[in-house]
Design a protein around this motif. Structure first.
Motif, PDB file in Angstrom:
ATOM      1  N   ARG A 192      -2.625  -2.133  -3.272  1.00 43.91           N
ATOM      2  CA  ARG A 192      -1.274  -1.722  -3.654  1.00 43.91           C
ATOM      3  C   ARG A 192      -1.301  -0.267  -4.163  1.00 43.91           C
ATOM      4  NH1 ARG A 192       3.373  -4.389  -4.859  1.00 43.91           N
ATOM      5  NH2 ARG A 192       2.272  -6.387  -4.578  1.00 43.91           N
ATOM      6  N   GLY A 193      -0.391   0.551  -3.646  1.00 51.00           N
ATOM      7  CA  GLY A 193      -0.280   1.934  -4.090  1.00 51.00           C
ATOM      8  C   GLY A 193      -1.354   2.865  -3.587  1.00 51.00           C
ATOM      9  N   SER A 194      -2.224   2.390  -2.709  1.00 51.66           N
ATOM     10  CA  SER A 194      -3.361   3.213  -2.287  1.00 51.66           C
ATOM     11  C   SER A 194      -2.943   4.409  -1.442  1.00 51.66           C
ATOM     12  CB  SER A 194      -4.371   2.359  -1.515  1.00 51.66           C
ATOM     13  OG  SER A 194      -3.756   1.722  -0.407  1.00 51.66           O
ATOM     14  N   VAL A 195      -1.918   4.264  -0.620  1.00 57.16           N
ATOM     15  CA  VAL A 195      -1.518   5.374   0.237  1.00 57.16           C
ATOM     16  C   VAL A 195      -0.929   6.511  -0.595  1.00 57.16           C
ATOM     17  CG1 VAL A 195      -0.049   6.096   2.154  1.00 57.16           C
ATOM     18  CG2 VAL A 195      -1.151   3.856   2.212  1.00 57.16           C
ATOM     19  N   ALA A 221       0.824  -1.209   0.000  1.00 54.44           N
ATOM     20  CA  ALA A 221       0.000   0.000   0.000  1.00 54.44           C
ATOM     21  C   ALA A 221       0.856   1.255   0.000  1.00 54.44           C
ATOM     22  CB  ALA A 221      -0.934  -0.006   1.207  1.00 54.44           C
ATOM     23  N   PHE A 222       2.058   1.173   0.600  1.00 53.80           N
ATOM     24  CA  PHE A 222       2.933   2.330   0.726  1.00 53.80           C
ATOM     25  C   PHE A 222       3.966   2.422  -0.392  1.00 53.80           C
ATOM     26  CE2 PHE A 222       1.349   2.999   5.010  1.00 53.80           C
ATOM     27  CZ  PHE A 222       1.510   4.365   5.184  1.00 53.80           C
ATOM     28  N   GLU A 223       3.816   1.676  -1.461  1.00 58.62           N
ATOM     29  CA  GLU A 223       4.756   1.796  -2.574  1.00 58.62           C
ATOM     30  C   GLU A 223       4.836   3.245  -3.026  1.00 58.62           C
ATOM     31  OE1 GLU A 223       3.751  -0.803  -5.736  1.00 58.62           O
ATOM     32  OE2 GLU A 223       4.739  -2.544  -4.849  1.00 58.62           O
ATOM     33  N   SER A 252      -9.462   6.269  -6.700  1.00 54.46           N
ATOM     34  CA  SER A 252      -8.291   5.575  -7.228  1.00 54.46           C
ATOM     35  C   SER A 252      -7.512   4.854  -6.135  1.00 54.46           C
ATOM     36  CB  SER A 252      -7.366   6.566  -7.944  1.00 54.46           C
ATOM     37  OG  SER A 252      -6.932   7.590  -7.065  1.00 54.46           O
ATOM     38  N   ALA A 253      -7.800   5.162  -4.889  1.00 54.48           N
ATOM     39  CA  ALA A 253      -7.248   4.423  -3.751  1.00 54.48           C
ATOM     40  C   ALA A 253      -8.329   3.472  -3.248  1.00 54.48           C
ATOM     41  CB  ALA A 253      -6.830   5.384  -2.636  1.00 54.48           C
ATOM     42  N   GLY A 254      -8.003   2.211  -3.134  1.00 57.08           N
ATOM     43  CA  GLY A 254      -9.011   1.222  -2.762  1.00 57.08           C
ATOM     44  C   GLY A 254      -8.608   0.403  -1.559  1.00 57.08           C
ATOM     45  N   ALA A 255      -9.602  -0.242  -0.965  1.00 64.69           N
ATOM     46  CA  ALA A 255      -9.358  -1.118   0.172  1.00 64.69           C
ATOM     47  C   ALA A 255     -10.542  -2.060   0.340  1.00 64.69           C
ATOM     48  CB  ALA A 255      -9.142  -0.319   1.455  1.00 64.69           C
ATOM     49  N   VAL A 256     -10.245  -3.235   0.875  1.00 65.30           N
ATOM     50  CA  VAL A 256     -11.284  -4.189   1.256  1.00 65.30           C
ATOM     51  C   VAL A 256     -11.508  -4.067   2.750  1.00 65.30           C
ATOM     52  CG1 VAL A 256     -11.865  -6.638   1.476  1.00 65.30           C
ATOM     53  CG2 VAL A 256     -10.734  -5.798  -0.593  1.00 65.30           C
ATOM     54  N   GLN A 257     -12.772  -3.971   3.134  1.00 62.79           N
ATOM     55  CA  GLN A 257     -13.135  -4.017   4.551  1.00 62.79           C
ATOM     56  C   GLN A 257     -13.981  -5.254   4.768  1.00 62.79           C
ATOM     57  OE1 GLN A 257     -15.677  -0.958   6.099  1.00 62.79           O
ATOM     58  NE2 GLN A 257     -15.121  -1.386   8.214  1.00 62.79           N
ATOM     59  N   LEU A 258     -13.490  -6.143   5.617  1.00 62.29           N
ATOM     60  CA  LEU A 258     -14.108  -7.463   5.738  1.00 62.29           C
ATOM     61  C   LEU A 258     -15.409  -7.449   6.516  1.00 62.29           C
ATOM     62  CD1 LEU A 258     -10.932  -9.622   6.414  1.00 62.29           C
ATOM     63  CD2 LEU A 258     -12.116  -9.218   4.240  1.00 62.29           C
ATOM     64  N   GLY A 259     -15.485  -6.672   7.572  1.00 62.79           N
ATOM     65  CA  GLY A 259     -16.658  -6.710   8.433  1.00 62.79           C
ATOM     66  C   GLY A 259     -17.283  -5.353   8.601  1.00 62.79           C
ATOM     67  N   ASP A 260     -18.403  -5.335   9.330  1.00 60.95           N
ATOM     68  CA  ASP A 260     -19.066  -4.091   9.691  1.00 60.95           C
ATOM     69  C   ASP A 260     -19.301  -4.160  11.183  1.00 60.95           C
ATOM     70  OD1 ASP A 260     -20.378  -1.741   9.821  1.00 60.95           O
ATOM     71  OD2 ASP A 260     -21.958  -2.238   8.391  1.00 60.95           O
TER      72      ASP A 260
END
Length: 355
Positions: A135-138, A65-67, A260-268
């Motif tokens: 990847r690359g989101s940050v 994520a920090f690439e 353009s920055a993405g992430a998966v959030q598994l739960g709520d």
């Protein structure tokens, strides 16, 4: 009658973070100031409680994520977990700083403790332990954070199936609470004046400025942090991030959504138990009191009572919210945060983080 009340005030200030014991990596000096030799560009704060099943993958996603150009370091603030969360976090990377608190003092207190332990040069990334950054989101978030009027950037969130999470919010108002009560959040959220949650998937395709957003993943500039101050620990679920973001806006800092920055959030996790749902509804009243005064708080309370009453027969969460909302009086006060946390701790509650 509500017991153990603390005085209501529209000017409540953050309380001190809970005491904690830091586990620093061997041979490392504590980087407690931005000009320390090893202070990172970005501090990553992850607040956990009983998250042994997700913390390793959360931390494992950070290097990709920090690439890019930014240096970073993660601090995990463990709120008195009774599982192996702290042990697994410490083993996940030799560079992770573990801050083990002696009690579960809530999410805002955890964020404040993490920031006090590891001050960044440029920004802080606050993420939930069930989030996996792309990847690359940050770097994408950092690029969007550069305009002078921007203080907070958030990514596009999706669930484990790849479906869009409706993470953007409009400012809480009495009219929107009425719309949600009468129409439900799905329908009201498609109308800007009547819904707080932005429910139209099409609006998640392009960058935009939002009133506030889910706190599952947030990049906050150092300038914004310095101007706005610590997170307010008098709030609990999910109003901590709402209060901070809206306070940042009061100081002139916008929140930008960066698809353009993405992430998966598994739960709520906010909806993990009826107890947590009910506490979230109560804190919507507290937020109105904090920002708009007593009249608005009373109006919000009765509209949330209406919402809960219309749905209590088929929803245990709404039934519990109804009982709690009827027990409080915004003109007198609210139960202290410590008692709320203790009352909500159940075996199925992962970490009581707002997402």
């Amino acid at each position: 009658m509500t017991a153990d009340l603390q005085p209501a005030s529209s000017a409540e200030r953050p309380v001190a973070a809970s005491s904690a014991v830091a586990a620093w990596p061997a041979d490392a000096e504590r980087p407690d100031a931005p000009d320390a030799p090893d202070a990172p560009d970005v501090t990553v704060v992850v607040v956990t409680r009983n998250n042994a099943d997700v913390i390793v993958d959360c931390l494992a996603a950070l290097p990709a994520a920090f690439e890019g150009e930014l240096s970073w370091r993660a601090v995990v603030v463990d709120n008195a977990s009774v599982d192996d969360t702290a042990l697994l976090a410490a083993k996940a990377s030799p560079d992770v700083l573990l801050l083990a608190t002696d009690a579960n003092s809530g999410y805002a207190a955890g964020v404040n403790a993490g920031l006090a332990a590891l001050t960044p040069r440029r920004a802080v990334l606050v993420i939930n332990p069930d989030v996996r950054l792309d990847r690359g989101s940050v770097q994408a978030l950092w690029a969007a954070l550069r305009p002078f009027d921007t203080g907070i950037c958030v990514p596009s969130l999706r669930d484990a199936r790849g479906q869009v999470r409706h993470s953007l919010r409009r400012e809480p108002t009495v009219l929107r609470a009425l719309g949600e009560a009468l129409l439900g959040s799905d329908r009201s959220g498609r109308m800007a004046t009547l819904g707080e949650i932005i429910m139209d998937d099409r609006l998640y395709a392009a960058p935009q400025v939002a009133d506030w957003a889910s706190g599952a993943a947030m990049l906050i500039s150092k300038e914004c942090l310095d101007a706005v101050g610590p997170w307010d620990e008098s709030f609990f679920l999910p109003s901590e991030e709402a209060e901070f973001i809206l306070r940042a806006r009061d100081h002139g800092f916008l929140l930008r959504y960066v698809p353009s920055a993405g992430a998966v959030q598994l739960g709520d996790e906010r909806h993990a138990t009826p107890q947590l749902w009910a506490l979230g509804q109560m804190n919507r009243v507290r937020l109105q009191l904090h920002r708009r005064g007593l009249v608005a708080a009373h109006a919000m309370r009765w509209l949330l009572v209406l919402n809960a009453a219309l749905r209590a027969r088929r929803s245990p969460a709404h039934g519990r919210a109804l009982r709690l909302l009827l027990s409080i009086n915004p003109g007198v006060g609210f139960p202290p945060v410590a008692s709320l946390i203790e009352a909500s701790v159940v075996s199925s509650d992962p970490s009581m983080v707002d997402s």
